[in-house]
Design an enzyme around this catalytic site. Structure first.
Site, PDB file in Angstrom:
ATOM      1  N   ASP A  39      10.700 -34.233 -13.054  1.00 15.89           N
ATOM      2  CA  ASP A  39       9.397 -34.048 -13.699  1.00 15.89           C
ATOM      3  C   ASP A  39       9.477 -33.160 -14.932  1.00 15.89           C
ATOM      4  O   ASP A  39       8.538 -33.109 -15.718  1.00 15.89           O
ATOM      5  CB  ASP A  39       8.406 -33.393 -12.720  1.00 15.89           C
ATOM      6  CG  ASP A  39       8.102 -34.291 -11.535  1.00 15.89           C
ATOM      7  OD1 ASP A  39       7.883 -35.486 -11.774  1.00 15.89           O
ATOM      8  OD2 ASP A  39       8.096 -33.801 -10.404  1.00 15.89           O
ATOM      9  N   ASP A  91       6.986 -30.933  -9.447  1.00 16.09           N
ATOM     10  CA  ASP A  91       7.924 -29.903  -8.990  1.00 16.09           C
ATOM     11  C   ASP A  91       9.382 -30.267  -9.210  1.00 16.09           C
ATOM     12  O   ASP A  91      10.230 -29.392  -9.272  1.00 16.09           O
ATOM     13  CB  ASP A  91       7.712 -29.627  -7.505  1.00 16.09           C
ATOM     14  CG  ASP A  91       8.263 -30.743  -6.648  1.00 16.09           C
ATOM     15  OD1 ASP A  91       8.049 -31.921  -7.016  1.00 16.09           O
ATOM     16  OD2 ASP A  91       8.917 -30.465  -5.637  1.00 16.09           O
ATOM     17  N   CYS A 119       0.835  -1.201   0.000  1.00 18.22           N
ATOM     18  CA  CYS A 119       0.000   0.000   0.000  1.00 18.22           C
ATOM     19  C   CYS A 119       0.864   1.244   0.000  1.00 18.22           C
ATOM     20  O   CYS A 119       2.090   1.172   0.064  1.00 18.22           O
ATOM     21  CB  CYS A 119      -0.895  -0.002   1.221  1.00 18.22           C
ATOM     22  SG  CYS A 119       0.074   0.033   2.726  1.00 18.22           S
ATOM     23  N   ASP A 146       2.548 -35.492  -9.296  1.00 12.39           N
ATOM     24  CA  ASP A 146       3.750 -36.000  -8.669  1.00 12.39           C
ATOM     25  C   ASP A 146       3.455 -35.998  -7.166  1.00 12.39           C
ATOM     26  O   ASP A 146       2.573 -35.273  -6.710  1.00 12.39           O
ATOM     27  CB  ASP A 146       4.912 -35.062  -9.021  1.00 12.39           C
ATOM     28  CG  ASP A 146       6.162 -35.391  -8.249  1.00 12.39           C
ATOM     29  OD1 ASP A 146       6.526 -36.571  -8.236  1.00 12.39           O
ATOM     30  OD2 ASP A 146       6.754 -34.474  -7.672  1.00 12.39           O
TER      31      ASP A 146
END
Lengths: 53, 730
Positions: free
Chosen positions: B626, B622, B30, B438
């Site tokens: 993979d 991950d 902000c 996975d």
């Protein structure tokens, strides 16, 4: 209708001035942080002595 | 050994005696944060600039060279309550930013030209029905040409270039009909102006470019923003390595500043950031991020280690073979190359639409010209009518149909914690009807947690947590975190490979191997401790306890699996881990189909098999193992905690601990695809109505301009509906 000779170039000049202003603002990075700029407008000003530092 | 933090890699000179650094800052949300940070940093003497960018969540800092160390800025931000890390612009992001600026410049030029040409066109349109002199009309047409021609030449570059690329590759895309339409419209208007004709189409051509550039810019901006967020996350992971700068002196340097041949120190509990070979020391390492296997591997002199491995017990010296991800397991590299080649075959919805669209439109224009000539019109009139058909069918709405939806949908996904890596991922995700998950790091959380904390008295658990603070072992770190421990016990001693002990009020307390604490007896008697957990003993005098520490499932994994089943999406687990571990997870989640001990090649084979059966596979994983299957799948996702390589390969990346963004993303992409199709039909429907009018030869520039802006606005409004629905999901 001779007035067109002045008015039309004047209108085009104004348009060109707008375009140049836009390109300048883009170059000087004013579109880099749109979110922050929106908040800066409403934020409190810094006290003058701090702003110089 | 002395350790220093060295950020000089990120500092660059910004003019005479001024240094510059960019920091990525976490938790700036902000205007309050912005003012706090800027004031806090400006208060440091010699700082000449401290400016927060709230959009990208970064701070740019400049200071007078000499006295200040960039580390002090990070410390100052830490005091203010913000975590920060130096940030280096990747080349990919720099390209996106440059492209984004270029599009904005084009858009600015096109928009100003449109406004000015319109200012000239409206008097002509009203003058045509009243008392305008032909000389005045010609004058206005010439002025329009003067503005529109250079503006179109500049602002049309993105389309002309892309069309040229497509044509030189002997394919077409949406930019080919756009470029042809704009060029013909402008060319014909010039010819008409020379012949003192009543109608010129400069306004339509330049307005078309403006609308299309809006779509392009939105699309580009979405990509730029995703890159910025991904870049910040990478910077905040703060990957550093302890590099030897002297025989006994180490410096904590960013990974980017490490070169092959350097020697780095890997302490217990640290994740290795480089590929290399162990030259000294013995330890156990956790390679689950690379292989999916949760069992620790013993490392000694000569053992190769890869970026992403976690060092568990001993200290290692590693000679760097390649910094970061320059080399990988050869097998994975080879599989990945093949998979990436196969992936580029997918054809985007927009390109499929344009492949049908362009020939139809161009054939209609040619037929119109021939038809009018046969019906007895002059060649000149016939060609004017033919070009009018091209102008009216120029795919203005078609060009906006997909980017507008994509921008809004990706914004909604962004809010629910999902980042888009590739633009067409939304289309592909919407088709997915089979999910392959996975296990390690995807269904489970990457960090460890204590599963039996409830069975242990609170004061004992607390004490164990404080004692654990004195150990570097990752299991101890998990205990300390679970107990919320803050203050370490003074005088605690770590015994390598055994555990930690300390004395409090004359009572001996120990945390570590069950044998170290004399708690072996409890394991046999231990109730239902699962075989996957690491068992830690804790003793206080004669009181003995055991803690079971393991990777927990993501908190909402069960709900997400149920939600996927409810959407009729097939689910299976393919994991590189051992059978008992995978079986336990599959049973807990109610997934019937699972395979354990799967190699990367097996994963690809399984995905290919599903493809043959016509399934569209969504792969969620991950690990580095993979990565090839992420690339080969129809669409893929990776958590932000995953290996770099898988994140770079995945189409989407999700943030945080919950798995819920997976379902949210599937839902919003289905919605988005529906809207894209609707938009395409709207655009085509409009053409079906407008084309007969154009063929009949009664189209004036006024009608063309009104029809074009009307259809574009309709398509944009329809796209905004992606926004309202997305709020419900979040």
């Amino acid at each position: 209708m001779e007035i067109l000779v002045f008015l039309v170039p004047l209108a085009l000049m104004l348009g060109l001035a707008g375009l140049i202003a836009f390109l300048w603002s883009l170059r000087s990075g004013q579109y880099d942080d749109l979110e922050g700029a929106a908040w800066r407008a409403v934020g409190e000003d810094r006290p003058p002595e701090e702003a110089q530092g | 050994m002395q350790v220093t933090r060295d950020f000089s890699h990120y500092v660059r000179a910004a003019g005479e005696g001024i240094k510059h650094i960019d920091l990525a800052v976490e938790g700036v949300h902000c205007a309050g944060c912005m003012a706090k940070i800027e004031r806090g940093l400006s208060a440091i003497p010699d700082v000449t600039l401290a400016r927060v960018n709230l959009t990208d969540r970064r701070v740019a800092l400049e200071w007078k060279a000499g006295t200040l160390d960039p580390v002090s800025f990070i410390d100052r931000l830490e005091e203010l309550g913000y975590k920060a890390h130096p940030y280096e612009t990747e080349s990919a992001e720099a390209t996106e930013v440059a492209e984004s600026r270029f599009l904005l410049r084009c858009l600015g030029v096109a928009a100003f030209a449109t406004m000015n040409v319109m200012m000239l066109s409206i008097p002509v349109w009203s003058g045509n029905v009243s008392d305008m002199l032909p000389e005045q009309r010609d004058f206005f047409h010439w002025l329009s040409a003067l503005i529109a021609l250079p503006a179109a030449a500049y602002a049309g570059q993105p389309f002309f270039r892309s069309a040229w690329r497509a044509l030189s590759n002997k394919t077409t895309n949406m930019d080919v009909p756009i470029s042809i339409g704009v060029t013909l419209a402008l060319g014909m208007s010039v010819v008409e102006t020379i012949h003192h004709a009543e109608h010129a189409y400069f306004d339509a051509a330049i307005m078309l470019l403006t609308f299309l550039l809006v779509g392009r810019f939105l699309d580009q901006n979405m990509r730029r923003r995703t890159r910025a967020v991904a870049g910040n996350l990478a910077a905040l992971k703060a990957e550093t390595a302890a590099k030897f700068v002297g025989p006994d002196e180490i410096s904590q340097v960013p990974v980017a500043a490490i070169h092959p041949g350097d020697i780095v120190l890997l302490r217990p509990g640290e994740r290795c950031a480089v590929d290399g070979t162990v030259i000294e020391g013995r330890s156990e390492i956790d390679q689950s991020l690379i292989t999916g296997e949760t069992l620790y591997v013993t490392a000694g002199q000569g053992t190769p280690v890869y970026a992403g491995s976690m060092n568990i017990s001993g200290t290692l010296r590693v000679r760097v073979s390649a910094a970061s991800e320059a080399t990988l397991l050869a097998e994975i590299t080879r599989l990945l190359d093949n998979a990436l080649q196969a992936r580029s075959r997918y054809m985007r919805l927009a390109d499929r639409a344009s492949r049908l669209y362009a020939p139809v439109v161009h054939a209609t224009a040619v037929l119109t010209i021939l038809g009018w000539v046969i019906a007895g019109a002059t060649w000149h009139d016939a060609i004017v009518t033919g070009v009018a058909v091209l102008i009216i069918t120029c795919p203005c709405a078609l060009g906006l149909a997909i980017p507008t939806v994509q921008t809004i949908a990706s914004g909604a996904m962004f809010k629910s914690g999902m980042l888009l890596n590739s633009g067409d991922a939304i289309e592909r995700l919407a088709d997915a009807n089979h999910v392959i998950l996975d296990k390690t790091g995807t269904l489970t959380l990457p960090d460890l947690e204590v599963t039996n904390a409830a069975d242990i008295p609170a004061d004992i658990f607390d004490l164990a947590g404080r004692l654990a603070l004195s150990s570097h072992h990752p299991v101890a770190a998990a205990v300390a975190q679970a107990a919320g421990a803050r203050s370490p016990i003074v005088g605690a001693v770590e015994e390598t490979g055994q555990g930690v002990r300390a004395t409090i009020d004359g009572i001996d307390i120990r945390l570590g191997r069950p044998s170290f604490c004399g708690a072996e007896a409890l394991i046999g008697a231990g109730a239902d401790l699962d075989s996957e957990a690491s068992i830690v003993g804790f003793s206080k005098g004669n009181e003995k306890f055991i803690l079971s520490v393991r990777q927990g499932l993501r908190p909402d994994a069960q709900a997400v699996i149920a939600a996927l089943k409810a959407r009729n999406i097939g689910i299976e687990i393919l994991s590189g881990d051992r059978e008992p571990a995978v079986r336990a997870a599959a049973d807990a989640l109610g997934i019937a189909e699972w395979r354990a001990g799967v190699t990367p090649a097996d994963k690809i084979a399984r995905i290919e098999e599903l493809k043959q059966r016509g399934a569209k596979v969504l792969m969620v994983g991950d690990g580095m193992n993979d990565a090839p299957s992420l690339a080969v799948a129809h669409v893929s996702m990776s958590p932000i905690s995953g290996a770099h390589l898988s994140q770079a390969t995945a189409d989407l990346v999700f943030l945080g601990r919950p798995l819920a963004p997976v379902v949210a993303a599937i839902d919003s992409s289905c919605q988005a695809l529906r809207l894209m199709r609707q938009n395409l039909w709207l655009a085509i429907g409009y053409n079906v109505l407008a084309v007969p009018v154009a063929i009949s030869g009664v189209v004036t520039p006024l009608i063309a301009a009104a029809a074009m802006s009307g259809s574009s606005i309709l398509v944009m409004l329809n796209s905004l509906r992606a926004r309202s629905r997305a709020r419900e999901i979040v």
